[in-house]
Write a protein that holds these residues in place. Structure first.
Motif, PDB file in Angstrom:
ATOM      1  N   VAL A 397      -4.174   4.427   2.822  1.00 52.14           N
ATOM      2  CA  VAL A 397      -2.556   4.108   1.471  1.00 52.14           C
ATOM      3  C   VAL A 397      -1.816   4.744   1.515  1.00 52.14           C
ATOM      4  O   VAL A 397      -0.866   4.445   0.668  1.00 52.14           O
ATOM      5  CB  VAL A 397      -3.584   3.621   0.351  1.00 52.14           C
ATOM      6  N   GLN A 402       2.454   1.150  -0.041  1.00 53.35           N
ATOM      7  CA  GLN A 402       1.383   0.770  -1.003  1.00 53.35           C
ATOM      8  C   GLN A 402       1.148   2.218  -2.004  1.00 53.35           C
ATOM      9  O   GLN A 402       0.494   1.858  -3.287  1.00 53.35           O
ATOM     10  CB  GLN A 402      -0.222   0.858  -0.496  1.00 53.35           C
ATOM     11  N   SER A 403       2.414   3.122  -0.953  1.00 54.24           N
ATOM     12  CA  SER A 403       3.075   4.718  -2.056  1.00 54.24           C
ATOM     13  C   SER A 403       4.117   4.929  -1.625  1.00 54.24           C
ATOM     14  O   SER A 403       4.959   5.918  -1.321  1.00 54.24           O
ATOM     15  CB  SER A 403       1.886   5.391  -1.393  1.00 54.24           C
ATOM     16  N   GLY A 537      -3.114  -6.622  -5.516  1.00 51.24           N
ATOM     17  CA  GLY A 537      -2.860  -5.073  -6.395  1.00 51.24           C
ATOM     18  C   GLY A 537      -3.739  -5.107  -7.274  1.00 51.24           C
ATOM     19  O   GLY A 537      -3.513  -3.474  -7.777  1.00 51.24           O
ATOM     20  N   HIS A 539      -6.816  -3.861  -7.847  1.00 55.39           N
ATOM     21  CA  HIS A 539      -7.928  -2.869  -7.777  1.00 55.39           C
ATOM     22  C   HIS A 539      -7.549  -1.864  -7.169  1.00 55.39           C
ATOM     23  O   HIS A 539      -8.452  -0.821  -6.962  1.00 55.39           O
ATOM     24  CB  HIS A 539      -9.433  -3.622  -7.180  1.00 55.39           C
ATOM     25  N   ASP A 540      -6.009  -1.605  -7.183  1.00 63.10           N
ATOM     26  CA  ASP A 540      -5.487  -0.811  -6.555  1.00 63.10           C
ATOM     27  C   ASP A 540      -5.214   0.838  -6.472  1.00 63.10           C
ATOM     28  O   ASP A 540      -4.281   0.532  -6.874  1.00 63.10           O
ATOM     29  CB  ASP A 540      -4.105  -1.017  -5.178  1.00 63.10           C
ATOM     30  N   TRP A 542      -7.292   4.705  -7.333  1.00 64.17           N
ATOM     31  CA  TRP A 542      -8.041   5.909  -6.435  1.00 64.17           C
ATOM     32  C   TRP A 542      -7.829   6.384  -7.086  1.00 64.17           C
ATOM     33  O   TRP A 542      -7.001   7.033  -7.963  1.00 64.17           O
ATOM     34  CB  TRP A 542      -7.120   6.000  -5.216  1.00 64.17           C
ATOM     35  N   PRO A 547     -11.658   2.322  -9.955  1.00 63.71           N
ATOM     36  CA  PRO A 547     -11.015   0.700 -10.318  1.00 63.71           C
ATOM     37  C   PRO A 547     -11.834   0.457 -10.615  1.00 63.71           C
ATOM     38  O   PRO A 547     -10.349  -0.678 -11.460  1.00 63.71           O
ATOM     39  CB  PRO A 547     -11.055   0.106  -8.808  1.00 63.71           C
ATOM     40  N   SER A 581      -1.453   1.391  -6.488  1.00 65.59           N
ATOM     41  CA  SER A 581      -0.481   1.558  -5.730  1.00 65.59           C
ATOM     42  C   SER A 581       0.812   1.160  -6.730  1.00 65.59           C
ATOM     43  O   SER A 581       1.402   1.072  -7.664  1.00 65.59           O
ATOM     44  CB  SER A 581      -0.744  -0.218  -5.188  1.00 65.59           C
TER      45      SER A 581
END
Length: 716
Positions: A397, A402-403, A537, A539-540, A542, A547, A581
């Motif tokens: 990710v 995503q980052s 997105g 649930h993105d 970490w 989540p 994310s």
């Protein structure tokens, strides 16, 4: 955590539990109460409109509509089918497409500028143009620098800066607006105090930045030899010239010499990513301005803001791309005496290039990927460096999609002497004056009280439905304070960096907490709770609380402003492995740390005459009248087609079509030399347009279209 902080955290947690909040993943919103089964959707017989087809404000409604008794609930309806039907119905009306083809020949409200603060900025010019029945005005949106009033509030003395051809000239603009551009469908000129009774035309807007009409023998403004312009040097020289206005100014060796050398005063510092970077820090009186509240009676240092324009090594630079960057630099940096500084942040996609270990390779990459004039304002990065810098973020990710904020965070670590950082997309265009836009967004955000701020943030402001912004603020109030966000949520793993909230219930606050406090985050889209939506997105998350249990907010599109404090906090959380994310990162960190986040309601127009209640139905369908909180959210997978006809969304047709026409190019049967001979020169009010990708002259018969995958396979 010290004893006092532990006691405060325990008190906060007890208060939240006493209010009944147990599942933090819902972002402090209790489950919806049972509601009666909805009535079947009604077939629209007549489109809402308060004006004739000859003069329609898209969308239209009564100027001050009465507020609904409570937000309408649409969570049990199939809004997708309703929208498709209504979209088709509106497409048959005479009002469809009235935002296209607006010209200088059709302007109304000439001279109606008194209600805007910029009225004094307009001065009749002696410029004569063949394509307008009235002459343009000179448009100077900057403060009255060095006046007695300005000096009472601002530290230092303003010193004007030169551009490539000498002093920065005033922009030219036409008084009046096209008939079809009144109060926007969503967002507001009035709330942001942006003068909407102005019309911008391509030659007077971009002529000084290199735009030239085909077969034209002249242009507006002087014309530089752009290959020999060094924008990095001009910006740095301007900031140094005005250094007594600011806290500290960080020198950039690239501003004068691409190869890092040539100044014995440079000291070597190390970023967290491990690269040695030679920086020149020029101390000035006072300490670095923090961007927080300060005494209004003491002249204060002006905050400085970095504009980070994102691009990549495969970018095919068009002439209009370059003209737009020149406008950003001239209007934001040089015209203001260094209040802003523009950089290009270039992602190098070939990760085998040793840009971090070999100076020659770095410089060759800059020369290969960026036009000459921007070399000395360019900063390179790649995904490999982000993985090295943030080892606790999962490699799968840790990528630009995503980052995306990691490279911005690294920039803020390497260039720490800015107070704020705008993450800016290369494919964004603004027809108006950039300085006026960003200063208005900043002022709006600073004026917002924190009371019920997150409630206002999570919904689109629709003037035809909500009425004036003060009425919108009232409508956004929750039914009870039990449902509001009042300070950061309790979290045993986070020590909030934001200010301590007042020790009173929200209802006792007189909308004073937060007024005058600079926003740590300014978004151009609502900050919605994605949990109950079908946004891909949601649930993105970490780390943090996982989540399932982490409170979060999201906003579609990453073009936004972060404070140094917010970026430092995001950086520290990422170093610990806590990550969200790209479209949830600053929003969620601001929420968890009690930082001030504001959705600024930028004007958005549609190509159809949606009425206010219809827009509320499709764009604020949540149980409390918010944009999220329901599977029917416009951000849910399959629902984003609702944005296809708007001027601001990452996949929409009008931005490119409007901009092509504005540049004098044919698109969808409008624009081009022959069309303008018959109808007049295209002009537009001040408006943000996105996306406008790779603008080049179109071929006959060309039509812009959106490529959003509406019917793609639904994610699990």
């Amino acid at each position: 955590m010290e004893a006092a902080e532990e006691a405060e955290a325990a008190r906060n947690a007890a208060e939240w539990r006493a209010k009944g909040y147990t599942d933090l993943s819902e972002g402090f919103v209790e489950p919806d109460p049972p509601i009666a089964p909805p009535e079947p959707p009604q077939v629209i017989e007549e489109v809402e409109s308060s004006t004739s087809p000859d003069e329609v404000t898209i969308a239209t409604a009564d100027p001050v509509p009465p507020p609904p008794s409570r937000p309408q609930t649409h969570s049990r309806l199939n809004l997708k089918e309703d929208f498709e039907r209504d979209y088709a119905t509106l497409g048959l009306q005479q009002t469809v497409g009235l935002i296209y083809g607006t010209t200088l020949n059709d302007l109304i409200d000439f001279g109606a500028h008194d209600r805007f603060a910029t009225s004094a900025a307009l001065i009749v010019s002696d410029t004569v143009v063949s394509y307008s029945p009235t002459p343009p005005y000179k448009y100077n949106v900057y403060p009255d620098y060095n006046s007695k009033a300005w000096k009472a509030a601002n530290k230092g003395t303003y010193k004007p800066c030169d551009g490539p051809d000498g002093p920065i000239e005033d922009m030219l603009v036409f008084s009046g607006r096209p008939k079809s551009f009144g109060e926007p469908s969503m967002g507001s000129y009035i709330a942001l105090e942006i003068d909407s009774n102005l019309c911008f035309e391509r030659e007077t807007r971009l002529g000084r930045y290199g735009f030239k009409e085909e077969n034209s023998t002249g242009s507006v403004g002087k014309r530089a030899d752009w290959d020999f312009v060094n924008w990095g040097f001009l910006q740095q020289e301007c900031a140094l010239r005005n250094s007594n206005r600011y806290g500290q100014i960080q020198g950039d060796p690239r501003a004068g010499n691409l190869s890092f050398g040539g100044n014995s005063n440079f000291s070597t510092v190390h970023s967290r990513g491990g690269k040695s970077r030679r920086l020149e820090t020029i101390p000035v009186e006072g300490s670095q301005h923090t961007g927080r509240e300060s005494s209004p009676t003491v002249p204060k240092a002006k905050p400085r803001t970095a504009i980070i324009v994102r691009t990549h090594s495969d970018q095919n630079w068009t002439e209009n791309d370059k003209q737009n960057i020149r406008a950003l630099i001239s209007e934001l940096s040089l015209g203001s005496g260094g209040e802003y500084q523009v950089y290009l942040s270039v992602q190098v996609k070939d990760e085998t290039l040793p840009i971090w270990t070999d100076t020659n390779t770095y410089n060759e990459a800059v020369q290969n990927f960026v036009p000459n004039e921007f070399w000395n304002m360019t900063v390179l990065w790649n995904d490999a460096k982000m993985k090295e810098m943030y080892p606790l973020i999962l490699p799968e990710v840790n990528n630009v999609h995503q980052s995306q904020w990691l490279s911005v965070q690294k920039f803020a670590q390497d260039y720490p002497h800015f107070d704020f950082y705008w993450n800016w997309e290369l494919d964004t265009r603004y027809t108006g004056h950039y300085y006026d836009l960003l200063e208005r967004l900043d002022a709006f955000a600073e004026a917002q009280p924190r009371k019920y701020l997150w409630e206002r943030n999570e919904r689109y402001y629709i003037p035809a439905y909500h009425g004036p912004y003060d009425q919108f603020r009232k409508m956004a109030e929750p039914e009870t304070d039990k449902k509001t966000v009042w300070g950061p949520p309790p979290n045993p793993y986070i020590r909030p960096v934001g200010p301590t909230r007042p020790n009173v219930d929200p209802k006792e606050d007189k909308y004073t907490w937060g007024v005058g406090e600079a926003a740590d985050y300014i978004s151009l889209a609502p900050l919605f709770n994605p949990i109950l939506t079908k946004w891909v997105g949601k649930h993105d998350i970490w780390g943090f609380l996982g989540p399932e249990n982490t409170p979060r907010r999201a906003a579609i599109g990453t073009q936004s402003r972060c404070s140094k404090l917010l970026l430092d906090t995001m950086h520290k959380e990422n170093l610990k492995g806590n990550h969200a994310s790209s479209e949830m990162t600053p929003q969620t960190v601001a929420l968890l740390h009690g930082l001030k986040a504001v959705y600024a309601p930028i004007p958005m127009f549609f190509d159809r005459a949606w009425g206010g209640s219809m827009l509320a139905k499709y764009f604020n369908p949540g149980p409390k009248g918010e944009s999220g909180g329901t599977p029917q959210s416009p951000f849910s997978w399959g629902n984003e087609m609702r944005f296809n006809g708007t001027t601001w969304y990452y996949r929409a047709t009008p931005p490119a079509r409007l901009y092509n026409n504005w540049l004098g190019w044919e698109d969808s049967g409008i624009g081009g030399p022959e069309w303008e001979k018959a109808h007049g020169r295209i002009c537009l009010p001040p408006m943000l347009l996105h996306p406008v990708k790779d603008p080049v002259k179109t071929s006959p018969g060309f039509s812009s279209k959106s490529e959003l995958p509406y019917e793609s396979k639904k994610p699990q």
